[in-house]
Design a protein around this motif. Sequence first.
Motif, PDB file in Angstrom:
ATOM      1  N   LEU A 234      26.822 -12.086  33.697  1.00 31.92           N
ATOM      2  CA  LEU A 234      26.627 -12.754  35.278  1.00 31.92           C
ATOM      3  C   LEU A 234      25.574 -13.758  35.385  1.00 31.92           C
ATOM      4  O   LEU A 234      24.498 -13.222  34.741  1.00 31.92           O
ATOM      5  CB  LEU A 234      26.529 -11.507  36.277  1.00 31.92           C
ATOM      6  N   LEU A 235      25.520 -14.840  35.768  1.00 29.77           N
ATOM      7  CA  LEU A 235      24.557 -15.822  35.967  1.00 29.77           C
ATOM      8  C   LEU A 235      23.912 -15.911  34.302  1.00 29.77           C
ATOM      9  O   LEU A 235      22.440 -16.098  34.322  1.00 29.77           O
ATOM     10  CB  LEU A 235      23.617 -15.515  36.828  1.00 29.77           C
ATOM     11  N   GLU A 236      24.600 -15.801  33.349  1.00 32.56           N
ATOM     12  CA  GLU A 236      24.134 -15.980  31.893  1.00 32.56           C
ATOM     13  C   GLU A 236      23.309 -14.886  31.495  1.00 32.56           C
ATOM     14  O   GLU A 236      22.527 -14.726  30.487  1.00 32.56           O
ATOM     15  CB  GLU A 236      23.255 -17.345  31.553  1.00 32.56           C
ATOM     16  N   VAL A 237      23.225 -13.468  32.349  1.00 30.51           N
ATOM     17  CA  VAL A 237      22.568 -12.603  31.768  1.00 30.51           C
ATOM     18  C   VAL A 237      23.672 -11.187  31.391  1.00 30.51           C
ATOM     19  O   VAL A 237      24.606 -11.116  31.874  1.00 30.51           O
ATOM     20  CB  VAL A 237      21.955 -11.843  32.962  1.00 30.51           C
ATOM     21  N   PRO A 238      23.395 -11.057  30.193  1.00 28.38           N
ATOM     22  CA  PRO A 238      24.512 -10.100  29.588  1.00 28.38           C
ATOM     23  C   PRO A 238      24.226  -8.658  30.076  1.00 28.38           C
ATOM     24  O   PRO A 238      23.150  -8.326  29.972  1.00 28.38           O
ATOM     25  CB  PRO A 238      24.332 -10.155  28.034  1.00 28.38           C
ATOM     26  N   LEU A 239      25.325  -8.377  30.526  1.00 31.34           N
ATOM     27  CA  LEU A 239      25.279  -6.730  31.082  1.00 31.34           C
ATOM     28  C   LEU A 239      26.138  -5.613  30.443  1.00 31.34           C
ATOM     29  O   LEU A 239      27.113  -6.040  29.889  1.00 31.34           O
ATOM     30  CB  LEU A 239      25.433  -6.714  32.580  1.00 31.34           C
ATOM     31  N   VAL A 240      25.341  -4.361  30.311  1.00 28.70           N
ATOM     32  CA  VAL A 240      26.198  -3.281  29.803  1.00 28.70           C
ATOM     33  C   VAL A 240      26.332  -2.475  31.075  1.00 28.70           C
ATOM     34  O   VAL A 240      25.436  -2.127  31.901  1.00 28.70           O
ATOM     35  CB  VAL A 240      25.639  -2.680  28.419  1.00 28.70           C
ATOM     36  N   LEU A 241      27.398  -1.789  31.473  1.00 26.80           N
ATOM     37  CA  LEU A 241      27.827  -1.026  32.534  1.00 26.80           C
ATOM     38  C   LEU A 241      28.458   0.130  32.282  1.00 26.80           C
ATOM     39  O   LEU A 241      29.404   0.251  31.526  1.00 26.80           O
ATOM     40  CB  LEU A 241      28.691  -2.010  33.449  1.00 26.80           C
ATOM     41  N   GLY A 242      28.221   1.245  33.068  1.00 28.76           N
ATOM     42  CA  GLY A 242      28.962   2.471  32.737  1.00 28.76           C
ATOM     43  C   GLY A 242      28.647   3.326  34.053  1.00 28.76           C
ATOM     44  O   GLY A 242      28.129   2.998  34.989  1.00 28.76           O
ATOM     45  N   ARG A 243      29.084   4.534  33.806  1.00 27.66           N
ATOM     46  CA  ARG A 243      28.757   5.670  35.042  1.00 27.66           C
ATOM     47  C   ARG A 243      28.182   6.804  34.283  1.00 27.66           C
ATOM     48  O   ARG A 243      28.770   7.261  33.356  1.00 27.66           O
ATOM     49  CB  ARG A 243      30.249   5.812  35.342  1.00 27.66           C
ATOM     50  N   THR A 244      27.303   7.452  35.245  1.00 28.89           N
ATOM     51  CA  THR A 244      26.557   8.724  34.799  1.00 28.89           C
ATOM     52  C   THR A 244      27.497   9.957  34.925  1.00 28.89           C
ATOM     53  O   THR A 244      28.628   9.620  35.665  1.00 28.89           O
ATOM     54  CB  THR A 244      25.270   8.701  35.630  1.00 28.89           C
ATOM     55  N   SER A 245      27.219  10.929  34.404  1.00 29.97           N
ATOM     56  CA  SER A 245      28.149  12.176  34.525  1.00 29.97           C
ATOM     57  C   SER A 245      28.024  12.342  36.017  1.00 29.97           C
ATOM     58  O   SER A 245      29.257  13.054  36.469  1.00 29.97           O
ATOM     59  CB  SER A 245      27.568  13.524  33.674  1.00 29.97           C
ATOM     60  N   ASP A 246      27.223  12.118  36.952  1.00 31.82           N
ATOM     61  CA  ASP A 246      27.417  12.494  38.268  1.00 31.82           C
ATOM     62  C   ASP A 246      28.260  10.914  38.996  1.00 31.82           C
ATOM     63  O   ASP A 246      27.968  10.807  40.488  1.00 31.82           O
ATOM     64  CB  ASP A 246      26.086  12.772  39.229  1.00 31.82           C
ATOM     65  N   ALA A 247      28.814  10.365  38.352  1.00 31.19           N
ATOM     66  CA  ALA A 247      29.669   9.238  38.725  1.00 31.19           C
ATOM     67  C   ALA A 247      28.929   8.171  39.269  1.00 31.19           C
ATOM     68  O   ALA A 247      29.581   7.085  40.121  1.00 31.19           O
ATOM     69  CB  ALA A 247      30.620   9.864  40.010  1.00 31.19           C
ATOM     70  N   ARG A 248      27.700   8.004  39.204  1.00 32.28           N
ATOM     71  CA  ARG A 248      26.880   6.627  39.523  1.00 32.28           C
ATOM     72  C   ARG A 248      27.090   5.512  38.619  1.00 32.28           C
ATOM     73  O   ARG A 248      27.088   5.753  37.596  1.00 32.28           O
ATOM     74  CB  ARG A 248      25.644   6.916  39.805  1.00 32.28           C
ATOM     75  N   ALA A 249      27.519   4.474  39.133  1.00 31.74           N
ATOM     76  CA  ALA A 249      27.770   3.146  38.322  1.00 31.74           C
ATOM     77  C   ALA A 249      26.205   2.809  37.946  1.00 31.74           C
ATOM     78  O   ALA A 249      25.499   2.814  38.829  1.00 31.74           O
ATOM     79  CB  ALA A 249      28.499   1.911  39.021  1.00 31.74           C
ATOM     80  N   PHE A 250      26.024   2.258  36.880  1.00 34.35           N
ATOM     81  CA  PHE A 250      24.817   1.646  36.452  1.00 34.35           C
ATOM     82  C   PHE A 250      24.990   0.154  35.867  1.00 34.35           C
ATOM     83  O   PHE A 250      26.265   0.113  35.211  1.00 34.35           O
ATOM     84  CB  PHE A 250      23.775   2.565  35.579  1.00 34.35           C
ATOM     85  N   ALA A 251      23.993  -0.585  35.730  1.00 31.66           N
ATOM     86  CA  ALA A 251      23.915  -2.033  34.967  1.00 31.66           C
ATOM     87  C   ALA A 251      22.721  -2.314  34.413  1.00 31.66           C
ATOM     88  O   ALA A 251      21.695  -2.155  34.883  1.00 31.66           O
ATOM     89  CB  ALA A 251      24.275  -2.966  36.061  1.00 31.66           C
ATOM     90  N   LEU A 252      22.747  -2.198  33.004  1.00 28.25           N
ATOM     91  CA  LEU A 252      21.529  -2.618  32.395  1.00 28.25           C
ATOM     92  C   LEU A 252      21.672  -4.063  31.822  1.00 28.25           C
ATOM     93  O   LEU A 252      22.691  -4.366  31.334  1.00 28.25           O
ATOM     94  CB  LEU A 252      21.170  -1.671  31.057  1.00 28.25           C
ATOM     95  N   ARG A 253      20.512  -4.447  31.238  1.00 27.18           N
ATOM     96  CA  ARG A 253      20.724  -5.626  30.441  1.00 27.18           C
ATOM     97  C   ARG A 253      20.975  -5.396  29.370  1.00 27.18           C
ATOM     98  O   ARG A 253      20.543  -4.350  28.623  1.00 27.18           O
ATOM     99  CB  ARG A 253      19.300  -6.460  30.409  1.00 27.18           C
ATOM    100  N   ASP A 254      22.088  -5.997  28.564  1.00 25.80           N
ATOM    101  CA  ASP A 254      22.641  -5.698  27.343  1.00 25.80           C
ATOM    102  C   ASP A 254      21.687  -5.985  26.168  1.00 25.80           C
ATOM    103  O   ASP A 254      22.279  -6.676  25.363  1.00 25.80           O
ATOM    104  CB  ASP A 254      24.194  -6.301  27.314  1.00 25.80           C
ATOM    105  N   SER A 255      20.488  -5.608  26.026  1.00 28.64           N
ATOM    106  CA  SER A 255      19.782  -6.020  25.065  1.00 28.64           C
ATOM    107  C   SER A 255      18.552  -5.100  25.032  1.00 28.64           C
ATOM    108  O   SER A 255      17.672  -4.693  26.116  1.00 28.64           O
ATOM    109  CB  SER A 255      19.047  -7.245  25.634  1.00 28.64           C
TER     110      SER A 255
END
Length: 372
Positions: A51-72
Amino acid sequence: MSEAVQAMLQTNAEAARETERDADPGFLWDFWYPAVRSTEITGRKLATAMLLEVPLVLGRTSDARAFALRDSCPHRGMPLSYGRLDGQAVECCYHGWRFDACSGRCVEIPSLTSQDKLKVERIFAGHYPCAERDGYVWVYMNEPGTRLPETIPAAPALPVFSGKYKITHLACELPSHIDHGIIGLMDPAHGPFVHQSWFWRSRHSIHEKEKQFEPIPNGFRMSKHSPSTNSAPYQLLKKMTGEPVTTTIDFVLPNQRLEEIHSGKLWFSSRAAVTPVRRDLCRIDFVAAWNVVFLPVPIFRMFGKTFLRQDQETMIRQAEGLKHNPQLMLIDDADRPAKWYFALKANLLESRRTGTPMVHPMAGPVTLRWRS
Ligand code: FES
Ligand SMILES: [Fe+2]
């Protein structure tokens, strides 16, 4: 060609690429953007998005919360998406540093000994607020190098008007700068040329239109009106309910076109969001919901895909022309919405720069006339 000329051409091309990389890509930061569909992050799977030239890694924690980190990885830049998720933390595949998935805080550096004084918890991987709406994971993209504001607005949601409804999603990529993606999306004059279909309209149905527009916060609205009667679906809807069909279309910064159609108790609501992936690539995420029984999801998808493909093919061709940096023009009244978009964007950036309230480019309601 002589070697000297070739070398010169090469240097010029490199210099041009360099300038392009340094130029402001014209993104609007500090807004929510859809990153992936909710269904792409299941179990311990890590998904990637840009998104906007920012690489992201996304996932879901065991309690079902979505998260997004910079993929770096903040250690040595390894994409964290090559690592693994244990339900709470993401572990980098290179030296095993582990980061809390939701806060990005480093929780373990395996190579440290008891002698080491490094404060692990002071190290963070870039992280972004996440929210799930309408089957998408939305990510709040604050500008790199800035802090998240104290309060961030709620992520956008598609308006729906009854408890039960059908919903479907479509997506397509456009090889265009975000501005061209957006003005293409709300351009009223391309319909008869780009969207000719037996089920919709032919170019001969072109006729004069007059529509009322009004300012809304961060955008503008094509005021509630009865849609063009030469489209079969609207005629059918009117026959079904015996009540007039009305439609309202909004454009809201940074990137959304929302349309609502009502006839009696029947409604149809859709949103197209154009999201910048890179400066030369954007993606349309289209979601539609309705309670109109005679409209089955597969039929709607067939029509929807045709529309998107027509727009996509047009933008692919346009990109060919835009490569050569032509002079462009925006005309009245057919391109007035595009002018409002550019003015809204400029005024928003100006108000952020100066800390003063945003000036809306429209003083009040406006009537536009064009043929389409
Ligand atoms: S690069 Fe990620 S732990 Fe070293
Ligand atoms: Fe279109």
